[in-house]
Design a protein around this motif. Structure first.
Motif, mmCIF file in Angstrom:
data_model
loop_
_atom_site.group_PDB
_atom_site.id
_atom_site.type_symbol
_atom_site.label_atom_id
_atom_site.label_comp_id
_atom_site.label_asym_id
_atom_site.label_seq_id
_atom_site.Cartn_x
_atom_site.Cartn_y
_atom_site.Cartn_z
ATOM 1 N N LEU A 1 -8.801 3.150 19.513
ATOM 2 C CA LEU A 1 -7.922 4.308 19.654
ATOM 3 C C LEU A 1 -7.484 4.461 21.108
ATOM 4 O O LEU A 1 -7.747 3.601 21.940
ATOM 5 N N GLY A 2 -6.881 5.619 21.390
ATOM 6 C CA GLY A 2 -6.517 5.954 22.758
ATOM 7 C C GLY A 2 -7.751 6.054 23.635
ATOM 8 O O GLY A 2 -8.858 6.303 23.157
ATOM 9 N N PHE A 3 -7.573 5.898 24.939
ATOM 10 C CA PHE A 3 -8.713 5.836 25.866
ATOM 11 C C PHE A 3 -9.480 7.150 25.987
ATOM 12 O O PHE A 3 -10.578 7.176 26.538
ATOM 13 N N ALA A 4 -8.933 8.258 25.475
ATOM 14 C CA ALA A 4 -9.623 9.559 25.454
ATOM 15 C C ALA A 4 -9.487 10.118 24.036
ATOM 16 O O ALA A 4 -8.739 11.069 23.807
ATOM 17 N N PRO A 5 -10.181 9.540 23.071
ATOM 18 C CA PRO A 5 -9.882 9.788 21.658
ATOM 19 C C PRO A 5 -10.283 11.146 21.090
ATOM 20 O O PRO A 5 -9.791 11.538 20.040
ATOM 21 N N PRO B 1 -2.985 11.161 17.926
ATOM 22 C CA PRO B 1 -2.726 12.416 17.225
ATOM 23 C C PRO B 1 -3.486 12.531 15.907
ATOM 24 O O PRO B 1 -3.925 11.532 15.344
ATOM 25 N N VAL B 2 -3.629 13.766 15.447
ATOM 26 C CA VAL B 2 -4.283 14.084 14.175
ATOM 27 C C VAL B 2 -3.240 14.742 13.284
ATOM 28 O O VAL B 2 -2.452 15.572 13.753
ATOM 29 N N GLY B 3 -3.208 14.381 12.005
ATOM 30 C CA GLY B 3 -2.277 15.005 11.072
ATOM 31 C C GLY B 3 -1.783 14.039 10.031
ATOM 32 O O GLY B 3 -2.340 12.955 9.846
ATOM 33 N N GLY C 1 7.945 4.441 5.162
ATOM 34 C CA GLY C 1 7.735 5.550 4.240
ATOM 35 C C GLY C 1 6.292 5.735 3.827
ATOM 36 O O GLY C 1 5.945 6.735 3.201
ATOM 37 N N THR C 2 5.411 4.786 4.191
ATOM 38 C CA THR C 2 3.988 4.903 3.857
ATOM 39 C C THR C 2 3.384 6.096 4.590
ATOM 40 O O THR C 2 3.625 6.295 5.776
ATOM 41 N N THR C 3 2.585 6.888 3.884
ATOM 42 C CA THR C 3 1.904 8.030 4.473
ATOM 43 C C THR C 3 0.756 7.547 5.349
ATOM 44 O O THR C 3 -0.002 6.653 4.955
ATOM 45 N N VAL C 4 0.623 8.159 6.523
ATOM 46 C CA VAL C 4 -0.488 7.885 7.437
ATOM 47 C C VAL C 4 -1.206 9.202 7.699
ATOM 48 O O VAL C 4 -0.622 10.130 8.246
ATOM 49 N N GLU C 5 -2.463 9.263 7.284
ATOM 50 C CA GLU C 5 -3.290 10.449 7.502
ATOM 51 C C GLU C 5 -4.283 10.133 8.593
ATOM 52 O O GLU C 5 -5.089 9.214 8.455
ATOM 53 N N ILE C 6 -4.232 10.887 9.686
ATOM 54 C CA ILE C 6 -5.139 10.668 10.798
ATOM 55 C C ILE C 6 -6.083 11.873 10.876
ATOM 56 O O ILE C 6 -5.627 12.987 11.121
ATOM 57 N N ARG C 7 -7.369 11.609 10.663
ATOM 58 C CA ARG C 7 -8.379 12.651 10.706
ATOM 59 C C ARG C 7 -9.184 12.541 12.002
ATOM 60 O O ARG C 7 -9.321 11.465 12.558
ATOM 61 N N ILE D 1 0.858 -1.191 0.000
ATOM 62 C CA ILE D 1 0.000 0.000 0.000
ATOM 63 C C ILE D 1 0.889 1.234 0.000
ATOM 64 O O ILE D 1 2.097 1.142 0.260
ATOM 65 N N ASP D 2 0.283 2.410 -0.266
ATOM 66 C CA ASP D 2 1.051 3.649 -0.217
ATOM 67 C C ASP D 2 0.404 4.708 0.670
ATOM 68 O O ASP D 2 0.959 5.786 0.851
ATOM 69 N N HIS D 3 -0.769 4.394 1.247
ATOM 70 C CA HIS D 3 -1.468 5.388 2.075
ATOM 71 C C HIS D 3 -2.353 4.671 3.084
ATOM 72 O O HIS D 3 -3.034 3.703 2.750
ATOM 73 N N ILE D 4 -2.320 5.173 4.319
ATOM 74 C CA ILE D 4 -3.228 4.686 5.364
ATOM 75 C C ILE D 4 -4.036 5.879 5.836
ATOM 76 O O ILE D 4 -3.460 6.899 6.234
ATOM 77 N N LEU D 5 -5.346 5.764 5.780
ATOM 78 C CA LEU D 5 -6.248 6.793 6.295
ATOM 79 C C LEU D 5 -6.890 6.257 7.566
ATOM 80 O O LEU D 5 -7.500 5.179 7.547
ATOM 81 N N ILE D 6 -6.751 7.024 8.648
ATOM 82 C CA ILE D 6 -7.387 6.666 9.907
ATOM 83 C C ILE D 6 -8.422 7.741 10.207
ATOM 84 O O ILE D 6 -8.076 8.914 10.317
ATOM 85 N N GLU D 7 -9.677 7.320 10.278
ATOM 86 C CA GLU D 7 -10.778 8.224 10.608
ATOM 87 C C GLU D 7 -11.175 7.926 12.047
ATOM 88 O O GLU D 7 -11.842 6.929 12.321
#
Length: 143
Positions: free
Chosen positions: A36-40, A53-55, A136-142, A8-14
């Motif tokens: 996710l974390g216990f206080a998401p 984190p987000v970003g 090197g895979t991009t991870v986008e966390i929204r 893969i080349d991208h991971i999107l976390i919503e």
């Protein structure tokens, strides 16, 4: 879906949907539910806040011997996170990973949001993601 993809080349976390989507050239390769974390709610600001984190991040390390079933590290904190935390006199935290279940938890997936700020999958899903994800895979966390 493209289940035959070799990587893969991208991971999107919503975060709000508790969903991870892995893609290659925009084609969905896998999509799974996550914990996710216990206080998401909100962005991570400091060590111990239980937030994910987000970003935009990058997979920058792999740990096959972690305390969880496999782990892919993301490059949090970013320079701006470090600067913000320093200005506030706090620790921004770190060691954010996408990982499986805790070692010793066999045959089940823990319910709810239980990590310290990481993203958790089932062990089977983590093994699949591990095999598809190069450093090197991009991870986008929204939010």
């Amino acid at each position: 879906m493209a289940p035959e993809a070799a990587q893969i080349d991208h991971i999107l976390i919503e975060k709000s949907a508790r969903r991870l989507t892995a893609t290659l050239d925009g084609t969905v390769v896998m999509q799974v539910d996550i914990a996710l974390g216990f206080a998401p709610e909100g962005d991570k600001h400091q060590e111990g806040d239980g937030k994910t984190p987000v970003g935009i991040f990058t997979i920058n390390r792999r740990n096959p011997q972690s305390a969880f079933h496999l782990s892919l590290g993301i490059d949090y904190p970013q320079p701006e996170d470090i600067e913000r935390a320093k200005a506030l006199g706090i620790d921004p935290g770190g060691d954010i990973f996408i990982h499986g279940q805790p070692n010793g938890v066999v045959g089940l997936t823990l319910p709810g949001d239980w990590t310290e700020g990481c993203i958790a999958l089932s062990n089977t899903e983590m093994a699949q993601l591990w095999s598809l994800t190069p450093n090197g895979t991009t991870v986008e966390i929204r939010p």
